[in-house]
Design an enzyme around this catalytic site. Structure first.
Site, PDB file in Angstrom:
ATOM      1  CG  HIS A 311      60.603  11.671  15.839  1.00  0.00           C
ATOM      2  ND1 HIS A 311      61.643  12.506  16.151  1.00  0.00           N
ATOM      3  CD2 HIS A 311      61.042  10.409  16.039  1.00  0.00           C
ATOM      4  CE1 HIS A 311      62.678  11.771  16.524  1.00  0.00           C
ATOM      5  NE2 HIS A 311      62.342  10.502  16.472  1.00  0.00           N
ATOM      6  CG  ASP A 369      59.494   2.758  16.154  1.00  0.00           C
ATOM      7  OD1 ASP A 369      60.406   1.980  15.869  1.00  0.00           O
ATOM      8  OD2 ASP A 369      59.603   3.669  16.978  1.00  0.00           O
TER       9      ASP A 369
END
Ligand code: CMC
Length: 434
Positions: A311, A369
């Site tokens: 991320h 996710d």
């Protein structure tokens, strides 16, 4: 929004024998910022920051992320507390208004959202214009953008009342529009919203009921989806939110701005990652093939990346992923799926990656996710609907951020600059002489 920028000091910049001073502002949490708004005026130079890795593009009071510690706060409240103890309507109110509602405020807000769930009958015609195999995100971009052609009485961004109506309309209509995109893609009749159901149960019913048979909402499953929505509602100045703000900074109407946000969210490095993560888990298929994929992810010459890992901001376990992992187990338990092979692959992949030197050194952890795809699939959604669900939830954050921007006294049209490295000035040459 009242500006609370408070000067806490100054920083000086030296270039040769010239020195320049810039104010420093203190944040409630997180890094201070150097106010370089006068940099170009003072020095004649720009800063260079592609991807905005060191740039605060605005002042905001909505969401705070500490990527190193793995913290996410909405209006100061930790995401896990909101996901575990609150619900969609309450968190939406919080993001939009800054405080949790009391009973009356929650009832009024819920009522307003419920009363806006239906869409103009003519809006249905748009769906017929799409090919049956259109990606539902393509439909979302088109239909949400088209809302501005239907609701003229809420497109004047200078009128606070109209802004409020447009906000409620979009939050209310997004489930209806998303469910219609799904129904269209599978060739089933649209299902009308039902006002006696809560926000998330209503959405599930619009997706899964058919003319011939109603759909009974399982509370455990709709609670899990509600949680997923809360986790996705806002994430400060990410790509799609920045897109919404940038589109809105020119004075574009809110429906067009949210459509722009949906387009930005679609990409696989952003909202499309949950679909990509599930596809990857399916491609891996069995636990014995994991080492091959770990090897590929580490290979500089192979473009493959572990989807659902890493991320831009979180360099620790994504706090949303923790809640998501738990919700995933709850959903599979409620459905009596004890041995989902994809879950086995996911858990083993996570275990191996978290111990692998490459991922440890680069601080690559599972993001939201990683587990959301498995959960959404178990809830009955096909993979191409995953990003649509993300867009539905993120609409709340986009609207909160857009409203904040419109009310910001320091708001200006977004207009980044560049460093030009193209050809120097030259004269045109006629075609016969080239
Ligand atoms: N698998 C393998 N290597 C990776 C991965 C990954 N998933 N993510 C980053 N790296 C490596 C990358 O190759 C680079 O290595 P090096 O320094 O040797 O060149 C290093 O880690 C830093 O990566 P980066 O691309 O410079 O980092 P970034 O902050 O620009 O990218 C990211 C962040 C999310 C785009 C990236 O981690 C990625 O592509 N992840 C997979 C897609 C994904 O899961 N996206 C969902 C994000 S969460 C949803 C949301 O909030 O929108």
């Amino acid at each position: 929004m009242k500006s609370d920028l408070t000067k806490s000091g100054a920083i000086s910049l030296t270039n040769g024998d010239q020195s320049f001073e810039f104010p420093v502002f203190k944040a409630t949490h997180g890094p201070d910022v150097f106010d370089i708004r006068s940099l170009y005026r003072q020095t004649g130079a720009f800063t260079f920051d592609p991807g905005f890795t060191s740039t605060a593009s605005c002042e905001s009071k909505i969401t705070y992320i500490d990527g190193d510690e793995g913290v996410l706060l909405y209006r100061g409240y930790p995401i896990d507390q909101l996901a575990e103890r609150s619900n969609f309507i309450e968190v939406a109110y919080l993001l939009l208004n800054g405080e949790l509602p009391d009973r009356q405020q929650r009832e009024n807000f819920d009522h307003s959202i419920t009363m806006h769930t239906m869409v103009h009958e003519q809006l249905k015609n748009f769906y017929n214009g799409f090919r049956r195999d259109a990606h539902p995100m393509a439909i979302m971009v088109g239909v949400v953008g088209a809302l501005s052609a239907f609701y003229h009485d809420s497109t004047d961004i200078n009128d606070p009342k109209q802004r409020l109506v447009a906000s409620h309309r979009m939050i209310a209509k997004m489930p209806t529009i998303a469910a219609m995109a799904y129904k269209y893609s599978i060739g089933q009749a649209f299902v009308f919203p039902r006002n006696d159901l809560d926000y998330t149960s209503n959405f599930m019913r619009m997706c899964f009921a058919v003319q011939a048979e109603d759909y009974e909402v399982n509370k455990t499953l709709s609670d899990a989806l509600d949680k997923i929505f809360i986790l996705h509602m806002d994430h400060e100045q990410n790509a799609s939110t920045s897109t919404v703000r940038l589109a809105g900074s020119s004075g574009a109407n809110p429906f067009a701005c949210i459509a722009a946000g949906i387009a930005s969210l679609w990409g696989p490095a952003h909202g499309g990652a949950n679909e990509a993560a599930l596809n990857m888990l399916e491609e891996i298929g069995t636990v014995d093939r994991i080492p091959e994929y770990i090897r590929r992810a580490k290979d500089k010459d192979d473009p493959f990346r572990l989807m659902g890992f890493g991320h831009r901001v979180y360099k620790n376990y994504d706090p949303r992923a923790k809640v998501m992992r738990k919700a995933c187990h709850e959903v599979l338990d409620a459905l009596g799926v004890r041995e989902d092979p994809l879950l086995q692959v996911a858990m083993e992949l996570e275990r191996i990656a978290l111990e692998d030197e490459y991922f440890v050194e680069k601080r690559l952890y599972p993001n939201i996710d990683f587990y959301s795809g498995i959960t959404l699939r178990a809830l009955g959604f096909p993979t191409d609907m995953f990003t649509v669900l993300f867009a539905l939830a993120r609409t709340v954050g986009w609207i909160a951020q857009w409203s904040e921007m419109i009310e910001d006294p320091n708001q200006k049209i977004g207009r980044p600059r560049q460093i030009y490295t193209g050809a120097p000035r030259r004269d045109y040459i006629d075609i016969g002489e080239r």
